[in-house]
Design a protein around this motif. Structure first.
Motif, PDB file in Angstrom:
ATOM      1  N   SER A 111      53.906  50.271  66.416  1.00 55.51           N
ATOM      2  CA  SER A 111      54.894  51.139  65.777  1.00 55.51           C
ATOM      3  C   SER A 111      54.614  52.607  66.051  1.00 55.51           C
ATOM      4  O   SER A 111      55.544  53.393  66.266  1.00 55.51           O
ATOM      5  N   VAL A 112      53.338  52.994  66.028  1.00 52.51           N
ATOM      6  CA  VAL A 112      52.999  54.402  66.259  1.00 52.51           C
ATOM      7  C   VAL A 112      53.463  54.842  67.637  1.00 52.51           C
ATOM      8  O   VAL A 112      54.164  55.851  67.787  1.00 52.51           O
ATOM      9  N   CYS A 166      44.374  62.471  59.400  1.00 50.07           N
ATOM     10  CA  CYS A 166      43.961  61.190  58.801  1.00 50.07           C
ATOM     11  C   CYS A 166      43.013  61.499  57.653  1.00 50.07           C
ATOM     12  O   CYS A 166      41.870  61.908  57.887  1.00 50.07           O
ATOM     13  N   THR A 175      47.169  56.619  59.928  1.00 47.62           N
ATOM     14  CA  THR A 175      46.105  56.436  58.941  1.00 47.62           C
ATOM     15  C   THR A 175      45.858  54.961  58.679  1.00 47.62           C
ATOM     16  O   THR A 175      44.712  54.498  58.619  1.00 47.62           O
ATOM     17  N   LYS A 176      46.941  54.187  58.536  1.00 43.48           N
ATOM     18  CA  LYS A 176      46.802  52.752  58.299  1.00 43.48           C
ATOM     19  C   LYS A 176      46.120  52.076  59.490  1.00 43.48           C
ATOM     20  O   LYS A 176      45.243  51.207  59.305  1.00 43.48           O
ATOM     21  N   LEU A 177      46.515  52.445  60.700  1.00 42.14           N
ATOM     22  CA  LEU A 177      45.918  51.859  61.901  1.00 42.14           C
ATOM     23  C   LEU A 177      44.423  52.129  61.956  1.00 42.14           C
ATOM     24  O   LEU A 177      43.624  51.224  62.218  1.00 42.14           O
ATOM     25  N   MET A 201      51.391  55.690  59.408  1.00 44.19           N
ATOM     26  CA  MET A 201      51.076  54.586  60.319  1.00 44.19           C
ATOM     27  C   MET A 201      49.740  54.811  61.025  1.00 44.19           C
ATOM     28  O   MET A 201      48.952  53.874  61.199  1.00 44.19           O
ATOM     29  N   THR A 261      57.337  54.750  68.000  1.00 46.54           N
ATOM     30  CA  THR A 261      57.999  55.842  67.273  1.00 46.54           C
ATOM     31  C   THR A 261      57.780  57.171  67.977  1.00 46.54           C
ATOM     32  O   THR A 261      58.688  58.010  68.052  1.00 46.54           O
ATOM     33  N   ARG A 289      42.585  50.259  59.104  1.00 46.48           N
ATOM     34  CA  ARG A 289      42.565  48.813  59.372  1.00 46.48           C
ATOM     35  C   ARG A 289      41.537  48.506  60.460  1.00 46.48           C
ATOM     36  O   ARG A 289      40.832  47.496  60.404  1.00 46.48           O
ATOM     37  N   ALA A 336      50.941  45.486  63.991  1.00 50.86           N
ATOM     38  CA  ALA A 336      52.252  46.134  64.022  1.00 50.86           C
ATOM     39  C   ALA A 336      52.137  47.651  63.956  1.00 50.86           C
ATOM     40  O   ALA A 336      52.932  48.370  64.578  1.00 50.86           O
ATOM     41  N   SER A 337      51.137  48.157  63.228  1.00 49.96           N
ATOM     42  CA  SER A 337      51.012  49.604  63.082  1.00 49.96           C
ATOM     43  C   SER A 337      50.719  50.276  64.420  1.00 49.96           C
ATOM     44  O   SER A 337      51.227  51.357  64.704  1.00 49.96           O
ATOM     45  N   MET A 338      49.906  49.628  65.284  1.00 53.54           N
ATOM     46  CA  MET A 338      49.599  50.228  66.578  1.00 53.54           C
ATOM     47  C   MET A 338      50.842  50.298  67.455  1.00 53.54           C
ATOM     48  O   MET A 338      51.134  51.315  68.084  1.00 53.54           O
TER      49      MET A 338
END
Length: 328
Positions: A171-172, A148, A203-205, A201, A175, A208, A167-169
């Motif tokens: 999705s990680v 990160c 890093t974005k999570l 994802m 996936t 955020r 959604a990012s949490m």
């Protein structure tokens, strides 16, 4: 080779695509659990809090530079003390998703309790404690710090907080689970693309979640460094622009020119961060009986009258009024 051993030995370039076979282990006693912890999670202390026989089940998988574990366990506790943290050469980002039961994580004088569907993060380079309820089931993702970008700038603000539930949490974790079940004979190019997507994802999570705590990530890394240095010295009421300039190896003039990029001054940012620290304490139900004067002094305000005046100017209420209204 276990997932955590592989992860710790494999904190190398992110392009490494080693894929270790998945393993599942049934643990039927606390002694066996202690042996497992010693072998796979070094530099930890642990306690048995189970009312009956201790048992656990651990699934582990390593793909590339990350390790994923699914753990179901009886009630217990693991702890990394400051002494043990200082003994290890490096740390990892440790993201935990609660699947069932309960989990409580403490780090950096904060704590959060997870319910199913929630997640948190901690940094294994610093002391932390994790308490598991009976038959708690959770997923653990271990990542090197450089996974990160800018982790050092947000770490102390988000560890032991509930991560942003977006959604990012979802999705990680989704996936990751799909990847561990994928055909490992497929070309490395496909796996690499998925790992790159997971990195974005994650890093974005994390960023955020940092924004959710009120932490802003600046484009200029010098501003992130300055902000982090202020946070580390907030309780020192004598800390000011000259101290910050010295820590940044900059002249006072250069420091003020740097802060012009975000349309503020060092004095204003120091004051704002101190007020935000006081607000979090006033909103914390665990500190409802704590004296407001102590909160003010611990937040770096040398005089209570100054704190009250600045607080009311910023939030429209006195600290006492703010606390009373927030508890209704």
């Amino acid at each position: 080779m276990s997932v955590i051993q592989g992860q710790m030995a494999g904190e190398t370039a992110l392009s490494t695509l080693g894929w270790l076979p998945a393993s599942t282990r049934q643990v039927e006693s606390f002694k066996e659990w202690k042996d497992f912890v010693r072998d796979n999670f070094p530099w930890l202390e642990f306690r048995n809090r189970a009312s009956g026989q201790f048992d656990a089940e651990i699934y582990s998988q390593q793909v590339g530079c990350f390790g994923l574990s699914m753990i179901r366990t009886s009630a217990g506790e693991v702890k990394r003390t400051r002494h043990l943290a200082e003994m290890t050469d490096s740390g990892s980002i440790k993201i935990m998703w609660q699947l069932s039961g309960g989990l409580m994580v403490e780090q950096d004088d904060r704590s959060c309790s997870l319910s199913p569907g929630q997640a948190t993060v901690c940094d294994s380079a610093r002391p932390y404690r994790i308490q598991m309820s009976d038959q708690s089931k959770f997923a653990v993702l271990m990542l090197p710090h450089d996974y990160c970008a800018g982790w050092e700038h947000i770490s102390e603000s988000i560890c032991a907080t509930t991560l942003y539930k977006g959604a990012s949490m979802r999705s990680v974790l989704g996936t990751l689970m799909a990847l561990t079940a994928a055909d490992r004979d497929k070309g490395e190019e496909d796996i690499g693309a998925v790992l790159d997507a997971i990195q974005l994802m994650v890093t974005k999570l994390l960023y955020r979640s940092a924004e959710q705590t009120g932490l802003q990530a600046y484009n200029d890394p010098r501003l992130n460094k300055a902000r982090d240095h202020i946070i580390r010295n907030l309780s020192d009421s004598s800390f000011g622009p000259d101290d910050l300039a010295s820590a940044m190896c900059m002249s006072r003039r250069s420091l003020y020119m740097l802060f012009e990029e975000i349309d503020t001054t060092p004095v204003k940012l120091i004051r704002e961060l101190r007020l935000e620290t006081a607000v979090r304490a006033l909103l914390d139900s665990r500190e409802k009986n704590r004296k407001i004067t102590d909160i003010a002094f611990d937040s770096g305000f040398g005089e209570y009258a100054t704190f009250t005046r600045l607080f009311k100017t910023r939030y429209g209420k006195t600290p006492r009024e703010f606390r009373e209204d927030s508890s209704k």
